[in-house]
Design a protein around this motif. Structure first.
Motif, PDB file in Angstrom:
ATOM      1  N   SER A  16     -28.931 -12.105  15.000  1.00 42.15           N
ATOM      2  CA  SER A  16     -29.857 -12.785  14.086  1.00 42.15           C
ATOM      3  C   SER A  16     -31.190 -13.060  14.777  1.00 42.15           C
ATOM      4  CB  SER A  16     -29.246 -14.100  13.597  1.00 42.15           C
ATOM      5  OG  SER A  16     -28.054 -13.865  12.876  1.00 42.15           O
ATOM      6  N   THR A  17     -31.117 -13.498  16.035  1.00 41.55           N
ATOM      7  CA  THR A  17     -32.341 -13.756  16.790  1.00 41.55           C
ATOM      8  C   THR A  17     -33.140 -12.482  16.987  1.00 41.55           C
ATOM      9  OG1 THR A  17     -31.263 -15.583  17.968  1.00 41.55           O
ATOM     10  CG2 THR A  17     -33.250 -14.670  18.963  1.00 41.55           C
ATOM     11  N   LYS A  22     -37.943  -9.146  15.937  1.00 44.71           N
ATOM     12  CA  LYS A  22     -38.497  -7.890  15.430  1.00 44.71           C
ATOM     13  C   LYS A  22     -39.496  -8.160  14.317  1.00 44.71           C
ATOM     14  CE  LYS A  22     -34.818  -4.498  16.368  1.00 44.71           C
ATOM     15  NZ  LYS A  22     -33.777  -3.630  15.743  1.00 44.71           N
ATOM     16  N   ALA A  23     -39.117  -9.051  13.398  1.00 43.84           N
ATOM     17  CA  ALA A  23     -40.007  -9.389  12.287  1.00 43.84           C
ATOM     18  C   ALA A  23     -41.283 -10.050  12.790  1.00 43.84           C
ATOM     19  CB  ALA A  23     -39.282 -10.304  11.300  1.00 43.84           C
ATOM     20  N   ASP A 260     -36.181  -6.728  23.250  1.00 44.96           N
ATOM     21  CA  ASP A 260     -35.508  -5.910  24.265  1.00 44.96           C
ATOM     22  C   ASP A 260     -34.442  -6.718  25.010  1.00 44.96           C
ATOM     23  OD1 ASP A 260     -37.110  -3.805  23.551  1.00 44.96           O
ATOM     24  OD2 ASP A 260     -38.537  -4.071  25.204  1.00 44.96           O
ATOM     25  N   ASN A 261     -34.784  -7.948  25.344  1.00 46.05           N
ATOM     26  CA  ASN A 261     -33.816  -8.801  26.048  1.00 46.05           C
ATOM     27  C   ASN A 261     -32.594  -9.089  25.181  1.00 46.05           C
ATOM     28  OD1 ASN A 261     -35.468  -8.928  28.279  1.00 46.05           O
ATOM     29  ND2 ASN A 261     -36.415 -10.862  27.695  1.00 46.05           N
ATOM     30  N   GLU A 264     -30.367  -6.094  25.347  1.00 45.00           N
ATOM     31  CA  GLU A 264     -29.583  -6.049  26.590  1.00 45.00           C
ATOM     32  C   GLU A 264     -28.451  -7.066  26.554  1.00 45.00           C
ATOM     33  OE1 GLU A 264     -29.880  -3.919  29.101  1.00 45.00           O
ATOM     34  OE2 GLU A 264     -31.439  -2.878  27.972  1.00 45.00           O
ATOM     35  N   LEU A 265     -28.740  -8.244  26.011  1.00 48.86           N
ATOM     36  CA  LEU A 265     -27.708  -9.272  25.930  1.00 48.86           C
ATOM     37  C   LEU A 265     -26.592  -8.860  24.972  1.00 48.86           C
ATOM     38  CD1 LEU A 265     -26.746 -12.050  26.764  1.00 48.86           C
ATOM     39  CD2 LEU A 265     -28.200 -13.048  24.982  1.00 48.86           C
ATOM     40  N   LEU A 266     -26.955  -8.176  23.894  1.00 55.70           N
ATOM     41  CA  LEU A 266     -25.943  -7.689  22.953  1.00 55.70           C
ATOM     42  C   LEU A 266     -25.011  -6.685  23.622  1.00 55.70           C
ATOM     43  CD1 LEU A 266     -27.809  -7.238  19.539  1.00 55.70           C
ATOM     44  CD2 LEU A 266     -25.876  -8.747  20.025  1.00 55.70           C
ATOM     45  N   LYS A 267     -25.578  -5.802  24.417  1.00 62.50           N
ATOM     46  CA  LYS A 267     -24.754  -4.833  25.133  1.00 62.50           C
ATOM     47  C   LYS A 267     -23.742  -5.549  26.028  1.00 62.50           C
ATOM     48  CE  LYS A 267     -28.180  -1.100  25.311  1.00 62.50           C
ATOM     49  NZ  LYS A 267     -29.035  -0.271  26.210  1.00 62.50           N
TER      50      LYS A 267
END
Length: 299
Positions: A16-17, A22-23, A260-261, A264-267
């Motif tokens: 969600s963040t 992105k928006a 981008d961060n 990376e955190l999602l991965k």
């Protein structure tokens, strides 16, 4: 180790963040384009006005420009700090605060703290210096509907404070727009007038003052008295436009990095989720096998 439910909840939160950042990046990019167009259109006008004023004042007596050019012993100073109304723009606002602090330490360290006042353009500067009891004026509305008229009021207050003797110097501190990724903090003296330099690249930059023959109507004195206040207002307006473009560039860069961060955190979270799920499945299998062996042994 976190449970599957906790990891799944964090994945949803980060996703969600990421959508929000992105928006915000897209919004900042759209606003940056308009702000960049405004400052690009403004710079040639400001440079040409500075060029004309330079040619006039180089052949002008001191009496004609003394109202805004009087150099006095510096006892009271007004710093115009230009920030944004909102955060989430990286170090954009913090750099202005650092620039103001560095200016005070370098030029006005001998003055009492109470003799240094700050005119805040932007809500962040208003909040920061309001807590430090350094604030004069309230111009948090400037960026709501940015125009020359809204900035002109702030410039007139600073000019009036100088001519009335309330301040001996007026300095602007703002972020100058270079490109999307680069904003440079500038500290420029607005008052008293410093010897005007013609910006490099302007048509009259390398011409002597007496090589340009102006026809004055109604008179040279009246034109200069009009041009100098107008030039001061234009300088402040240009600084506000520079800051506005810098803000959107800084926010676009910050939101791009945040996106981008988040990726990376999602991965990392998904890897943790898969490992946790695999460990839970392995534990269940071991429990089933252990139970089956216990049943077999009891027969």
């Amino acid at each position: 180790m976190a449970s599957l439910k906790e990891v799944r909840s964090r994945i949803q939160s980060v996703s969600s963040t990421q959508q929000i950042t992105k928006a915000m990046k897209m919004v900042a990019a759209a606003k940056l384009r308009r702000a960049q167009d405004n400052i690009i259109r403004m710079r040639p006008y400001a440079q040409r006005l500075t060029s004309i004023l330079a040619n006039l004042t180089r052949t002008t007596t001191d009496e004609m420009v003394s109202e805004y050019g009087e150099v006095r012993d510096v006892r009271r100073v007004l710093v115009i700090a230009i920030t944004s109304d909102r955060g989430l723009a990286g170090a954009f606002n913090a750099n202005v605060f650092k620039g103001v602090n560095a200016l005070i330490a370098a030029r006005y360290a001998s003055l009492p703290v109470g003799n240094i006042s700050v005119m805040a353009i932007g809500k962040k500067a208003h909040d920061y210096y309001g807590r430090r009891n350094m604030l004069v004026g309230n111009y948090t509305h400037v960026f709501t509907k940015l125009s020359f008229d809204t900035v002109r009021v702030a410039a007139e207050e600073a000019m009036r404070g100088f001519t009335e003797g309330t301040y001996d110097e007026v300095v602007m501190v703002y972020n100058e727009f270079k490109n999307v990724a680069t904003q440079v903090v500038q500290a420029e003296q607005l008052l008293p007038l410093v010897p005007t330099e013609v910006p490099a690249g302007t048509p009259s930059a390398n011409e002597p003052a007496n090589s340009i023959d102006y026809i004055f109507e109604p008179s040279k004195e009246e034109i200069i008295k009009t041009l100098i206040p107008q030039s001061l207002k234009i300088q402040l307006y240009k600084a506000v436009l520079e800051s506005n473009a810098s803000e959107h560039g800084a926010r676009m860069t910050a939101m791009d990095k945040a996106t981008d961060n988040a990726g990376e955190l999602l991965k990392s979270l998904k890897l943790t989720y898969n490992r946790t799920r695999q460990a839970a499945i392995t534990t269940e299998i071991l429990e089933i096998v252990g139970g089956a062996e216990a049943l077999a042994a009891g027969r």
